[in-house]
Motif scaffolding. Structure first.
Motif, mmCIF file in Angstrom:
data_model
loop_
_atom_site.group_PDB
_atom_site.id
_atom_site.type_symbol
_atom_site.label_atom_id
_atom_site.label_comp_id
_atom_site.label_asym_id
_atom_site.label_seq_id
_atom_site.Cartn_x
_atom_site.Cartn_y
_atom_site.Cartn_z
ATOM 1 N N PRO A 237 -1.801 -15.831 5.150
ATOM 2 C CA PRO A 237 -2.651 -14.982 5.988
ATOM 3 C C PRO A 237 -1.847 -14.138 6.963
ATOM 4 O O PRO A 237 -0.611 -14.129 6.903
ATOM 5 C CB PRO A 237 -3.509 -16.021 6.740
ATOM 6 N N GLN A 238 -2.524 -13.430 7.837
ATOM 7 C CA GLN A 238 -1.830 -12.643 8.845
ATOM 8 C C GLN A 238 -0.914 -13.525 9.669
ATOM 9 O O GLN A 238 -1.244 -14.648 10.001
ATOM 10 C CB GLN A 238 -2.836 -11.968 9.783
ATOM 11 N N GLY A 239 0.255 -12.982 9.979
ATOM 12 C CA GLY A 239 1.190 -13.718 10.810
ATOM 13 C C GLY A 239 2.357 -14.318 10.061
ATOM 14 O O GLY A 239 3.234 -14.930 10.670
ATOM 15 N N THR A 240 2.414 -14.163 8.743
ATOM 16 C CA THR A 240 3.566 -14.651 7.993
ATOM 17 C C THR A 240 4.756 -13.711 8.202
ATOM 18 O O THR A 240 4.607 -12.566 8.635
ATOM 19 C CB THR A 240 3.260 -14.717 6.487
ATOM 20 N N PHE A 241 5.938 -14.200 7.876
ATOM 21 C CA PHE A 241 7.108 -13.324 7.900
ATOM 22 C C PHE A 241 6.940 -12.201 6.878
ATOM 23 O O PHE A 241 7.439 -11.092 7.079
ATOM 24 C CB PHE A 241 8.385 -14.115 7.616
ATOM 25 N N THR A 242 6.239 -12.499 5.782
ATOM 26 C CA THR A 242 5.986 -11.451 4.797
ATOM 27 C C THR A 242 5.066 -10.380 5.373
ATOM 28 O O THR A 242 5.190 -9.202 5.042
ATOM 29 C CB THR A 242 5.366 -12.043 3.518
ATOM 30 N N HIS A 243 4.140 -10.772 6.236
ATOM 31 C CA HIS A 243 3.305 -9.795 6.934
ATOM 32 C C HIS A 243 4.195 -8.872 7.766
ATOM 33 O O HIS A 243 4.038 -7.644 7.739
ATOM 34 C CB HIS A 243 2.295 -10.527 7.819
ATOM 35 N N GLN A 244 5.140 -9.459 8.503
ATOM 36 C CA GLN A 244 6.059 -8.634 9.293
ATOM 37 C C GLN A 244 6.894 -7.744 8.388
ATOM 38 O O GLN A 244 7.149 -6.575 8.708
ATOM 39 C CB GLN A 244 6.967 -9.524 10.134
ATOM 40 N N ALA A 245 7.321 -8.272 7.240
ATOM 41 C CA ALA A 245 8.097 -7.466 6.292
ATOM 42 C C ALA A 245 7.262 -6.299 5.772
ATOM 43 O O ALA A 245 7.781 -5.188 5.583
ATOM 44 C CB ALA A 245 8.578 -8.330 5.130
ATOM 45 N N ALA A 246 5.985 -6.535 5.526
ATOM 46 C CA ALA A 246 5.108 -5.461 5.053
ATOM 47 C C ALA A 246 4.963 -4.380 6.119
ATOM 48 O O ALA A 246 4.938 -3.186 5.807
ATOM 49 C CB ALA A 246 3.740 -6.026 4.671
ATOM 50 N N VAL A 247 4.870 -4.789 7.376
ATOM 51 C CA VAL A 247 4.814 -3.810 8.472
ATOM 52 C C VAL A 247 6.101 -2.994 8.492
ATOM 53 O O VAL A 247 6.079 -1.756 8.603
ATOM 54 C CB VAL A 247 4.605 -4.521 9.824
ATOM 55 N N ASN A 248 7.253 -3.678 8.375
ATOM 56 C CA ASN A 248 8.545 -2.980 8.367
ATOM 57 C C ASN A 248 8.642 -2.026 7.184
ATOM 58 O O ASN A 248 9.143 -0.900 7.310
ATOM 59 C CB ASN A 248 9.681 -3.991 8.316
ATOM 60 N N ALA A 249 8.167 -2.478 6.012
ATOM 61 C CA ALA A 249 8.234 -1.640 4.813
ATOM 62 C C ALA A 249 7.349 -0.412 4.951
ATOM 63 O O ALA A 249 7.738 0.691 4.545
ATOM 64 C CB ALA A 249 7.818 -2.452 3.588
ATOM 65 N N SER A 250 6.164 -0.585 5.532
ATOM 66 C CA SER A 250 5.261 0.557 5.694
ATOM 67 C C SER A 250 5.883 1.610 6.603
ATOM 68 O O SER A 250 5.646 2.812 6.424
ATOM 69 C CB SER A 250 3.910 0.093 6.248
ATOM 70 N N GLN A 251 6.689 1.178 7.558
ATOM 71 C CA GLN A 251 7.360 2.126 8.448
ATOM 72 C C GLN A 251 8.560 2.777 7.759
ATOM 73 O O GLN A 251 8.757 3.991 7.857
ATOM 74 C CB GLN A 251 7.807 1.403 9.727
ATOM 75 N N ALA A 252 9.333 1.963 7.041
ATOM 76 C CA ALA A 252 10.530 2.492 6.390
ATOM 77 C C ALA A 252 10.198 3.442 5.246
ATOM 78 O O ALA A 252 10.970 4.363 4.946
ATOM 79 C CB ALA A 252 11.390 1.334 5.868
ATOM 80 N N LEU A 253 9.061 3.230 4.597
ATOM 81 C CA LEU A 253 8.684 4.032 3.425
ATOM 82 C C LEU A 253 7.590 5.044 3.739
ATOM 83 O O LEU A 253 6.987 5.601 2.820
ATOM 84 C CB LEU A 253 8.223 3.101 2.297
ATOM 85 N N ALA A 254 7.364 5.296 5.012
ATOM 86 C CA ALA A 254 6.290 6.206 5.412
ATOM 87 C C ALA A 254 6.465 7.597 4.810
ATOM 88 O O ALA A 254 5.482 8.287 4.519
ATOM 89 C CB ALA A 254 6.220 6.295 6.936
ATOM 90 N N HIS A 255 7.730 8.003 4.577
ATOM 91 C CA HIS A 255 7.981 9.341 4.023
ATOM 92 C C HIS A 255 7.510 9.470 2.579
ATOM 93 O O HIS A 255 7.347 10.584 2.065
ATOM 94 C CB HIS A 255 9.470 9.658 4.097
ATOM 95 N N LEU A 256 7.257 8.350 1.912
ATOM 96 C CA LEU A 256 6.803 8.381 0.523
ATOM 97 C C LEU A 256 5.286 8.444 0.407
ATOM 98 O O LEU A 256 4.769 8.771 -0.662
ATOM 99 C CB LEU A 256 7.310 7.139 -0.219
#
Length: 226
Positions: free
Chosen positions: A11-30
């Motif tokens: 659910p919300q709050g996993t490290f994978t959740h944080q990774a998804a947030v990081n990925a959405s920021q890093a790949l925003a240009h796509l």
């Protein structure tokens, strides 16, 4: 056009959740329309959703303390139409929680994902707790019982009805987990076309070899080929 779905282990709050947030920021240009982060119950569901073309997925890949996340590695080997096209890193720190209103002195169990338990062995031993694996660190905090101490990311303190009793209780300071962002193979190839044309870009390839027989000397025979 609508936002692209980005699946992660809930659910919300996993490290994978944080990774998804990081990925959405890093790949925003796509993705001009941005990302919709979607939590799923387990990694197989993430892989299936990606292979069905419903969006991209984020899964844990490698930890600099515990090594590769073997179940995810095996699942990717068996997948028919998946490829990782980006990596994102997340610093791994664990806070300790009890259920709101519970007495920490009465806790007998430590609960977290198996990797989380492995990274907090000293804390578990000092408090004489019995380790019990949970599906995820966030699930451990969400479903915490009166006799448990849950180990999870700091974000869980704000998401769930828990009381923080310790911060940064992990054995190793500086732990980091790398996550792969997954897409169907043809889509991943297109996404990598532009980066491949840039000089100085670094890549990592993982080659999987499955021997047809087992026994002494199999690994040496494989390495001889290289």
């Amino acid at each position: 056009m609508s936002a692209r779905k980005l699946f992660y282990l809930g659910p919300q709050g996993t490290f994978t959740h944080q990774a998804a947030v990081n990925a959405s920021q890093a790949l925003a240009h796509l993705e001009p329309e941005g990302f919709e982060l979607v939590a799923l119950d387990d990694v197989p569901q993430i892989l299936e959703a990606v292979q069905q073309g419903e969006g991209w997925g984020v899964v844990a890949w490698e930890n600099n303390v515990e090594g590769y996340v073997v179940p995810n590695l095996d699942a990717l080997i068996d997948a028919k139409d998946l490829a990782g096209f980006a990596r994102v890193g997340v610093d791994v720190t664990f806070d300790a929680y009890v259920r709101a209103g519970s007495d920490p002195e009465e806790a007998t169990v430590a609960t977290a994902h198996s990797h989380g338990l492995a990274q907090c062995k000293r804390f578990i031993a000092e408090h004489r707790l019995r380790p019990v694996p949970a599906p995820s660190n966030a699930a451990a905090c969400r479903d915490i019982k009166a006799n448990e101490i849950a180990l999870g990311p700091s974000i869980c303190g704000e998401l769930y009805n828990v009381t923080r009793i310790g911060t940064a209780v992990q054995d190793y300071q500086g732990a980091q987990t790398d996550f792969l962002v997954l897409a169907p193979r043809k889509e991943a190839e297109k996404l990598l076309e532009q980066p491949r044309s840039q000089s100085g870009m670094e890549y990592e390839s993982v080659l999987t070899l499955i021997p047809l027989v087992t026994g002494p000397g199999v690994l040496a025979n494989l390495l001889d080929v290289f």
